[in-house]
Write a protein that holds these residues in place. Structure first.
Motif, PDB file in Angstrom:
ATOM      1  N   ARG A  56      24.257  44.013  32.302  1.00  0.00           N
ATOM      2  CA  ARG A  56      25.309  43.635  33.487  1.00  0.00           C
ATOM      3  C   ARG A  56      24.530  43.508  34.745  1.00  0.00           C
ATOM      4  NH1 ARG A  56      27.384  46.620  37.448  1.00  0.00           N
ATOM      5  NH2 ARG A  56      27.037  48.682  36.192  1.00  0.00           N
ATOM      6  N   ARG A  60      22.210  40.479  35.199  1.00  0.00           N
ATOM      7  CA  ARG A  60      23.006  39.076  35.432  1.00  0.00           C
ATOM      8  C   ARG A  60      23.940  39.156  36.765  1.00  0.00           C
ATOM      9  NH1 ARG A  60      21.179  39.685  30.429  1.00  0.00           N
ATOM     10  NH2 ARG A  60      21.028  38.066  28.994  1.00  0.00           N
ATOM     11  N   CYS A  61      23.816  40.182  37.534  1.00  0.00           N
ATOM     12  CA  CYS A  61      24.350  40.359  38.672  1.00  0.00           C
ATOM     13  C   CYS A  61      25.894  40.379  38.564  1.00  0.00           C
ATOM     14  CB  CYS A  61      23.860  39.240  39.618  1.00  0.00           C
ATOM     15  SG  CYS A  61      22.185  39.171  40.213  1.00  0.00           S
ATOM     16  N   PHE A  62      26.401  41.006  37.393  1.00  0.00           N
ATOM     17  CA  PHE A  62      27.928  41.272  37.324  1.00  0.00           C
ATOM     18  C   PHE A  62      28.326  42.449  37.797  1.00  0.00           C
ATOM     19  CE2 PHE A  62      27.630  38.257  33.662  1.00  0.00           C
ATOM     20  CZ  PHE A  62      28.377  37.265  34.260  1.00  0.00           C
ATOM     21  N   THR A  63      29.603  42.736  38.238  1.00  0.00           N
ATOM     22  CA  THR A  63      29.985  43.965  38.506  1.00  0.00           C
ATOM     23  C   THR A  63      30.862  44.496  37.338  1.00  0.00           C
ATOM     24  OG1 THR A  63      32.182  42.955  39.352  1.00  0.00           O
ATOM     25  CG2 THR A  63      30.497  43.405  40.807  1.00  0.00           C
ATOM     26  N   GLN A  64      31.139  45.694  37.378  1.00  0.00           N
ATOM     27  CA  GLN A  64      31.657  46.086  36.138  1.00  0.00           C
ATOM     28  C   GLN A  64      33.313  45.368  36.001  1.00  0.00           C
ATOM     29  OE1 GLN A  64      32.098  50.527  36.533  1.00  0.00           O
ATOM     30  NE2 GLN A  64      30.141  50.702  35.263  1.00  0.00           N
ATOM     31  N   ARG A 108      34.102  42.488  36.954  1.00  0.00           N
ATOM     32  CA  ARG A 108      34.159  41.027  36.348  1.00  0.00           C
ATOM     33  C   ARG A 108      33.980  41.021  35.008  1.00  0.00           C
ATOM     34  NH1 ARG A 108      35.885  36.710  35.975  1.00  0.00           N
ATOM     35  NH2 ARG A 108      34.558  34.790  35.285  1.00  0.00           N
ATOM     36  N   ILE A 109      33.138  42.123  34.464  1.00  0.00           N
ATOM     37  CA  ILE A 109      33.033  42.092  33.060  1.00  0.00           C
ATOM     38  C   ILE A 109      34.165  42.720  32.421  1.00  0.00           C
ATOM     39  CG2 ILE A 109      31.944  43.313  31.093  1.00  0.00           C
ATOM     40  CD1 ILE A 109      30.204  41.247  32.334  1.00  0.00           C
ATOM     41  N   LEU A 169      36.635  39.460  32.087  1.00  0.00           N
ATOM     42  CA  LEU A 169      36.394  38.750  31.026  1.00  0.00           C
ATOM     43  C   LEU A 169      36.487  39.249  29.849  1.00  0.00           C
ATOM     44  CD1 LEU A 169      32.669  37.772  32.255  1.00  0.00           C
ATOM     45  CD2 LEU A 169      34.644  36.204  32.155  1.00  0.00           C
ATOM     46  N   ARG A 186      38.928  48.150  34.387  1.00  0.00           N
ATOM     47  CA  ARG A 186      37.399  48.545  34.895  1.00  0.00           C
ATOM     48  C   ARG A 186      37.025  49.923  34.224  1.00  0.00           C
ATOM     49  NH1 ARG A 186      34.739  51.553  37.311  1.00  0.00           N
ATOM     50  NH2 ARG A 186      36.619  52.700  38.270  1.00  0.00           N
ATOM     51  N   ILE A 194      29.390  37.262  26.026  1.00  0.00           N
ATOM     52  CA  ILE A 194      29.374  37.077  27.538  1.00  0.00           C
ATOM     53  C   ILE A 194      28.015  37.191  27.696  1.00  0.00           C
ATOM     54  CG2 ILE A 194      29.660  38.402  29.512  1.00  0.00           C
ATOM     55  CD1 ILE A 194      32.429  39.225  28.227  1.00  0.00           C
ATOM     56  N   TYR A 195      27.167  38.219  27.304  1.00  0.00           N
ATOM     57  CA  TYR A 195      25.702  38.397  27.558  1.00  0.00           C
ATOM     58  C   TYR A 195      24.685  37.453  26.751  1.00  0.00           C
ATOM     59  CZ  TYR A 195      27.128  42.567  30.128  1.00  0.00           C
ATOM     60  OH  TYR A 195      27.774  43.519  31.014  1.00  0.00           O
TER      61      TYR A 195
END
Length: 104
Positions: A43, A46-50, A52-53, A56, A61, A85-86
């Motif tokens: 996470r 890839r500069c995602f926040t919890q 945002r994941i 998706l 959260r 996703i990843y």
């Protein structure tokens, strides 16, 4: 398309992962890295926040946060979504592989 891909991935891993309650039992060797560590590493890389994941994945959260802290384990369905996703294999997510490349 996504449902077909999930079905194919599910069939490929079904023999390797068993569900027993909320704990994933591995039929392989001990993981080289813990799932929660891998999720957090992926996470952040890839500069995602919890948040945002979790959006998706279609979960709260806090539910995703529990995956990263090891309080709960994701279901097979969630592992499949996370691998999509990843863009890594499920073996990589659960620590059975050092390289996360997915065969095309």
């Amino acid at each position: 398309m996504m449902q077909s891909m999930i079905y194919n991935v599910y069939n490929n891993i079904k023999g390797f992962i068993e569900m027993q309650g909320s704990t994933l039992m591995r039929s392989c060797t001990e993981p080289k890295i813990l799932l929660e560590e891998r999720l957090k590493e992926l996470r952040k890389s890839r500069c995602f926040t919890q948040q945002r994941i979790s959006e998706l994945l279609g979960i709260d959260r806090s539910s995703y946060s529990y995956y990263e802290t090891g309080k709960t384990r994701p279901s097979i369905k969630m592992l499949i979504k996370l691998s999509c996703i990843y863009q890594v294999s499920i073996d990589y997510l659960v620590g059975n592989m050092l390289d996360g490349a997915v065969a095309k």
